[in-house]
Structure formats: C-alpha cells, structure tokens
Write a protein that holds these residues in place. Structure first.
Motif, short mmCIF file in Angstrom:
data_model
loop_
_atom_site.label_atom_id
_atom_site.label_comp_id
_atom_site.label_asym_id
_atom_site.label_seq_id
_atom_site.Cartn_x
_atom_site.Cartn_y
_atom_site.Cartn_z
N HIS A 36 2.09 6.50 -2.77
CA HIS A 36 2.84 6.32 -1.53
C HIS A 36 4.26 6.90 -1.63
O HIS A 36 5.07 6.73 -0.72
CB HIS A 36 2.92 4.83 -1.16
CG HIS A 36 1.62 4.30 -0.66
ND1 HIS A 36 0.64 3.82 -1.51
CD2 HIS A 36 1.11 4.18 0.58
CE1 HIS A 36 -0.40 3.43 -0.80
NE2 HIS A 36 -0.14 3.63 0.48
N THR A 46 12.92 1.04 -1.79
CA THR A 46 11.65 1.57 -1.28
C THR A 46 11.78 1.77 0.22
O THR A 46 12.55 1.10 0.89
CB THR A 46 10.49 0.61 -1.59
OG1 THR A 46 10.78 -0.65 -0.99
CG2 THR A 46 10.30 0.44 -3.07
N LEU A 49 6.28 -0.25 3.00
CA LEU A 49 5.60 -1.44 2.51
C LEU A 49 4.17 -1.06 2.15
O LEU A 49 3.44 -0.53 2.99
CB LEU A 49 5.60 -2.54 3.56
CG LEU A 49 4.92 -3.84 3.19
CD1 LEU A 49 5.67 -4.51 2.05
CD2 LEU A 49 4.87 -4.75 4.39
N ILE A 50 3.78 -1.29 0.92
CA ILE A 50 2.42 -0.96 0.48
C ILE A 50 1.58 -2.23 0.59
O ILE A 50 1.92 -3.26 0.01
CB ILE A 50 2.43 -0.45 -0.97
CG1 ILE A 50 3.34 0.76 -1.10
CG2 ILE A 50 1.01 -0.09 -1.41
CD1 ILE A 50 3.58 1.19 -2.53
N SER A 51 0.49 -2.16 1.35
CA SER A 51 -0.35 -3.34 1.53
C SER A 51 -1.82 -3.04 1.25
O SER A 51 -2.70 -3.79 1.65
CB SER A 51 -0.19 -3.89 2.94
OG SER A 51 -0.55 -2.91 3.89
N THR A 52 -2.08 -1.94 0.54
CA THR A 52 -3.44 -1.59 0.17
C THR A 52 -3.59 -1.64 -1.34
O THR A 52 -2.61 -1.80 -2.06
CB THR A 52 -3.79 -0.18 0.68
OG1 THR A 52 -2.87 0.76 0.10
CG2 THR A 52 -3.73 -0.09 2.19
N PHE A 55 -1.97 -4.29 -3.99
CA PHE A 55 -0.98 -5.00 -3.17
C PHE A 55 -1.65 -5.79 -2.03
O PHE A 55 -1.00 -6.62 -1.41
CB PHE A 55 0.05 -4.03 -2.61
CG PHE A 55 0.99 -3.52 -3.66
CD1 PHE A 55 2.10 -4.24 -4.03
CD2 PHE A 55 0.74 -2.31 -4.31
CE1 PHE A 55 2.95 -3.78 -5.02
CE2 PHE A 55 1.58 -1.85 -5.29
CZ PHE A 55 2.68 -2.58 -5.65
N ALA A 56 -2.92 -5.56 -1.79
CA ALA A 56 -3.65 -6.38 -0.81
C ALA A 56 -3.95 -7.75 -1.39
O ALA A 56 -4.21 -8.70 -0.65
CB ALA A 56 -4.95 -5.68 -0.42
N TYR A 57 -3.91 -7.89 -2.73
CA TYR A 57 -4.22 -9.15 -3.40
C TYR A 57 -2.99 -9.86 -3.95
O TYR A 57 -2.98 -11.06 -4.10
CB TYR A 57 -5.20 -8.91 -4.55
CG TYR A 57 -6.46 -8.22 -4.08
CD1 TYR A 57 -7.42 -8.91 -3.35
CD2 TYR A 57 -6.67 -6.88 -4.33
CE1 TYR A 57 -8.56 -8.28 -2.91
CE2 TYR A 57 -7.81 -6.23 -3.90
CZ TYR A 57 -8.75 -6.94 -3.19
OH TYR A 57 -9.87 -6.31 -2.75
N SER A 58 -1.97 -9.08 -4.31
CA SER A 58 -0.77 -9.66 -4.91
C SER A 58 0.45 -8.93 -4.37
O SER A 58 0.46 -7.70 -4.30
CB SER A 58 -0.82 -9.53 -6.43
OG SER A 58 0.42 -9.90 -7.00
N ARG A 59 1.48 -9.67 -4.02
CA ARG A 59 2.70 -9.04 -3.53
C ARG A 59 3.50 -8.41 -4.68
O ARG A 59 4.24 -7.46 -4.48
CB ARG A 59 3.55 -10.09 -2.80
CG ARG A 59 4.77 -9.56 -2.11
CD ARG A 59 4.45 -8.68 -0.91
NE ARG A 59 4.49 -7.27 -1.29
CZ ARG A 59 3.76 -6.31 -0.77
NH1 ARG A 59 2.91 -6.56 0.18
NH2 ARG A 59 3.84 -5.07 -1.18
N ASN A 60 3.37 -8.96 -5.88
CA ASN A 60 4.12 -8.46 -7.03
C ASN A 60 3.20 -8.24 -8.24
O ASN A 60 3.30 -8.94 -9.24
CB ASN A 60 5.23 -9.45 -7.42
CG ASN A 60 6.30 -9.54 -6.37
OD1 ASN A 60 6.84 -8.53 -5.96
ND2 ASN A 60 6.60 -10.75 -5.94
#
Length: 85
Positions: A36, A46, A49-52, A55-60
């Motif tokens: 990304h 940054t 926002l990466i949500s795939t 990062f779909a399972y954990s924010r960090n």
C-alpha cells in the motif's frame, strides 16, 4: 520428574509456535504496508488506512507479532521474567 519433562516439552512446543506466528505476522504486516506504499517506521506518518489482509483481523499485527516473538523464546528458555516484560 516425568511431569516436569512433559511440562517442558509443552512449553518448548508452544514457545516455538509463538515465535513462528510472531515472525509470520510481522512479515505479513510489513508486506501489506509495502503493497500500500506505507512506511513501517513509527516516526513517519501514514497516508492510508489498511483494512485488508492481516489488518482485517488485527489493528496492530506488528505489535502482536513482536509480543509473540518475545514470549515464544521466554517459554522455550524457561524465563518467566521475560514474559512479564
């Protein structure tokens, strides 16, 4: 004595598994950042926002992987003080 040996085998097995999971999570998260075009350096901002992916399972996932990389060897080496840190 056999009970202690069984406990040690379990601790070593779980510790190695945590180490592998931690390294895998860290690598997966870094690849997602790179894909990304985002920096992994905490001092650089940054822009997206990466949500795939991971990062779909954990924010960090980098922090989660780091914790697993510390706790895994602590279990393998039998260092409970390292788990507390």
């Amino acid at each position: 004595m056999a009970r202690k040996a069984a406990h040690t085998v379990w601790c070593v097995s779980i510790g190695i598994a945590l180490l592998v999971v931690g390294v895998t999570l860290g690598g997966w998260a870094r690849r997602a950042f790179r894909a990304h075009g985002q920096p992994t350096d905490p001092g650089r901002p940054t822009l997206a926002l990466i949500s795939t992916g991971v990062f779909a399972y954990s924010r960090n996932p980098l922090y989660l992987g780091g914790i697993a990389v510390v706790v895994g060897p602590a279990l393998v080496l039998g260092l409970p003080w390292m788990v507390v840190l």
